[in-house]
Scaffold this active site. Structure first.
Site, PDB file in Angstrom:
ATOM      1  N   HIS A 132       0.832  -1.208   0.000  1.00  0.00           N
ATOM      2  CA  HIS A 132       0.000   0.000   0.000  1.00  0.00           C
ATOM      3  C   HIS A 132       0.867   1.260   0.000  1.00  0.00           C
ATOM      4  O   HIS A 132       0.624   2.203  -0.771  1.00  0.00           O
ATOM      5  CB  HIS A 132      -0.901  -0.015   1.243  1.00  0.00           C
ATOM      6  CG  HIS A 132      -1.594   1.281   1.534  1.00  0.00           C
ATOM      7  ND1 HIS A 132      -2.908   1.536   1.204  1.00  0.00           N
ATOM      8  CD2 HIS A 132      -1.144   2.423   2.142  1.00  0.00           C
ATOM      9  CE1 HIS A 132      -3.233   2.745   1.586  1.00  0.00           C
ATOM     10  NE2 HIS A 132      -2.178   3.317   2.163  1.00  0.00           N
ATOM     11  N   GLU A 133       1.905   1.277   0.842  1.00  0.00           N
ATOM     12  CA  GLU A 133       2.780   2.449   0.897  1.00  0.00           C
ATOM     13  C   GLU A 133       3.546   2.630  -0.417  1.00  0.00           C
ATOM     14  O   GLU A 133       3.744   3.756  -0.889  1.00  0.00           O
ATOM     15  CB  GLU A 133       3.733   2.342   2.081  1.00  0.00           C
ATOM     16  CG  GLU A 133       3.059   2.290   3.439  1.00  0.00           C
ATOM     17  CD  GLU A 133       2.073   3.430   3.655  1.00  0.00           C
ATOM     18  OE1 GLU A 133       2.264   4.521   3.083  1.00  0.00           O
ATOM     19  OE2 GLU A 133       1.088   3.219   4.386  1.00  0.00           O
ATOM     20  N   HIS A 136       1.456   4.372  -2.914  1.00  0.00           N
ATOM     21  CA  HIS A 136       1.510   5.831  -2.778  1.00  0.00           C
ATOM     22  C   HIS A 136       2.720   6.393  -3.532  1.00  0.00           C
ATOM     23  O   HIS A 136       2.636   7.446  -4.171  1.00  0.00           O
ATOM     24  CB  HIS A 136       1.619   6.223  -1.299  1.00  0.00           C
ATOM     25  CG  HIS A 136       0.314   6.265  -0.580  1.00  0.00           C
ATOM     26  ND1 HIS A 136      -0.787   6.934  -1.067  1.00  0.00           N
ATOM     27  CD2 HIS A 136      -0.076   5.722   0.609  1.00  0.00           C
ATOM     28  CE1 HIS A 136      -1.791   6.822  -0.207  1.00  0.00           C
ATOM     29  NE2 HIS A 136      -1.383   6.076   0.819  1.00  0.00           N
ATOM     30  N   GLU A 201      -6.328   7.327  -0.556  1.00  0.00           N
ATOM     31  CA  GLU A 201      -6.230   6.089   0.207  1.00  0.00           C
ATOM     32  C   GLU A 201      -6.894   4.927  -0.533  1.00  0.00           C
ATOM     33  O   GLU A 201      -6.380   3.808  -0.538  1.00  0.00           O
ATOM     34  CB  GLU A 201      -6.847   6.257   1.599  1.00  0.00           C
ATOM     35  CG  GLU A 201      -6.013   7.084   2.553  1.00  0.00           C
ATOM     36  CD  GLU A 201      -4.594   6.550   2.717  1.00  0.00           C
ATOM     37  OE1 GLU A 201      -4.410   5.327   2.820  1.00  0.00           O
ATOM     38  OE2 GLU A 201      -3.666   7.376   2.739  1.00  0.00           O
TER      39      GLU A 201
END
Length: 281
Positions: A132-133, A136, A201
């Site tokens: 997930h990071e 980003h 998100e």
């Protein structure tokens, strides 16, 4: 990428304009000019150094394949899957399970995880979080996220300075209006962050599931993080609430005015979207 550059440009222009407005209220034309100069300088500084400042706020320590092979090798494998340069990897000594990414571009990126998240999640779940990071990073969310965090803090500081440095003569502001500006300036910065983080998100959840190939693992991690984080304060985030929007989960206790600002979508909505992806990635 073009969309994020547009958002960053709009944010930077808005910051300068807001600085100018606060300066005009507290110091008239001279105050406005000084605040505009300060706002422009702040934008330049934030572009180059805001990531380092955020990592310092959290006392993050950089690790490598020798000092933390578990986390480092996990991030390396996921970065290769995502076709990303290897980011720097940091650990934050906080019990609350959480993580964030920072930097100005994929070539100058860093990911950070708390010691709490490494203890509480399974390897599969942690892998989903770090994916997930990295999403980003791949989506280039990290520049606007990090800049908004550091500049929001500066705006709050500027508004607070107005309490001590009012204008002179006819330029002295109405006391009621001055108080309103001290309240509205940091609120405006928080609203900017909210507009950024709610949609990004969902995108990072989707991207993280695609990078890891395991949407259920990230869904499980989000449920577990929310359950644990509610009862474990994160002291660094409480001291710097403007950075809360960078985290995978809102780290704030929600007390006082902080509870009015939700910087993340509802966890159940995120989990539902991830579970819709099962079998499709």
């Amino acid at each position: 990428m073009y969309g994020n550059w547009m958002k960053t440009s709009i944010l930077m222009a808005g910051i300068v304009a807001l600085f100018g407005a606060v300066g005009a209220v507290f110091g008239g034309q001279q105050g406005m000019l000084l605040a505009l100069l300060f706002g422009g300088a702040m934008n330049i500084w934030a572009y180059w150094f805001s990531d380092k400042m955020v990592l310092k706020m959290y006392n993050a320590r950089e690790v490598d394949a020798t000092s933390s092979p578990y986390l480092y090798n996990m991030v390396r494998e996921l970065a290769q899957r995502a076709n990303l340069p290897m980011p720097k990897v940091y650990i934050i000594d906080e019990d609350q399970p959480n993580a964030f990414a920072t930097g100005r571009n994929p070539e100058n990126a860093a990911v950070a995880a708390t010691s709490g998240i490494m203890r509480m999640l399974s390897e599969r779940e942690l892998r989903g979080v770090m994916a997930h990071e990295l999403a980003h990073v791949k989506n280039r969310d990290i520049l606007i996220s990090t800049m908004s965090a550091t500049v929001a803090g500066a705006i709050s500081m500027l508004a607070q300075f107005g309490m001590f440095f009012g204008g002179r003569g006819d330029s002295r502001p109405n006391p009621v209006f001055a108080i309103l500006m001290m309240i509205l300036a940091p609120m405006a910065a928080m609203i900017i962050q909210m507009a950024i983080s709610r949609t990004r998100e969902f995108g990072a959840d989707r991207g993280g599931a695609e990078i890891s190939g395991d949407p259920e693992a990230l869904a499980s991690a989000l449920a577990k993080i929310e359950a644990y984080a509610r009862g474990i304060p994160m002291n660094a985030a409480e001291r710097h609430p403007e950075t809360a929007q960078m985290m995978i989960m809102n780290p704030l206790s929600g007390g006082g005015l902080r509870g009015l600002f939700s910087t993340h979508p509802a966890t159940q909505d995120r989990i539902a979207r991830l579970r819709e992806m099962i079998g499709r990635v």
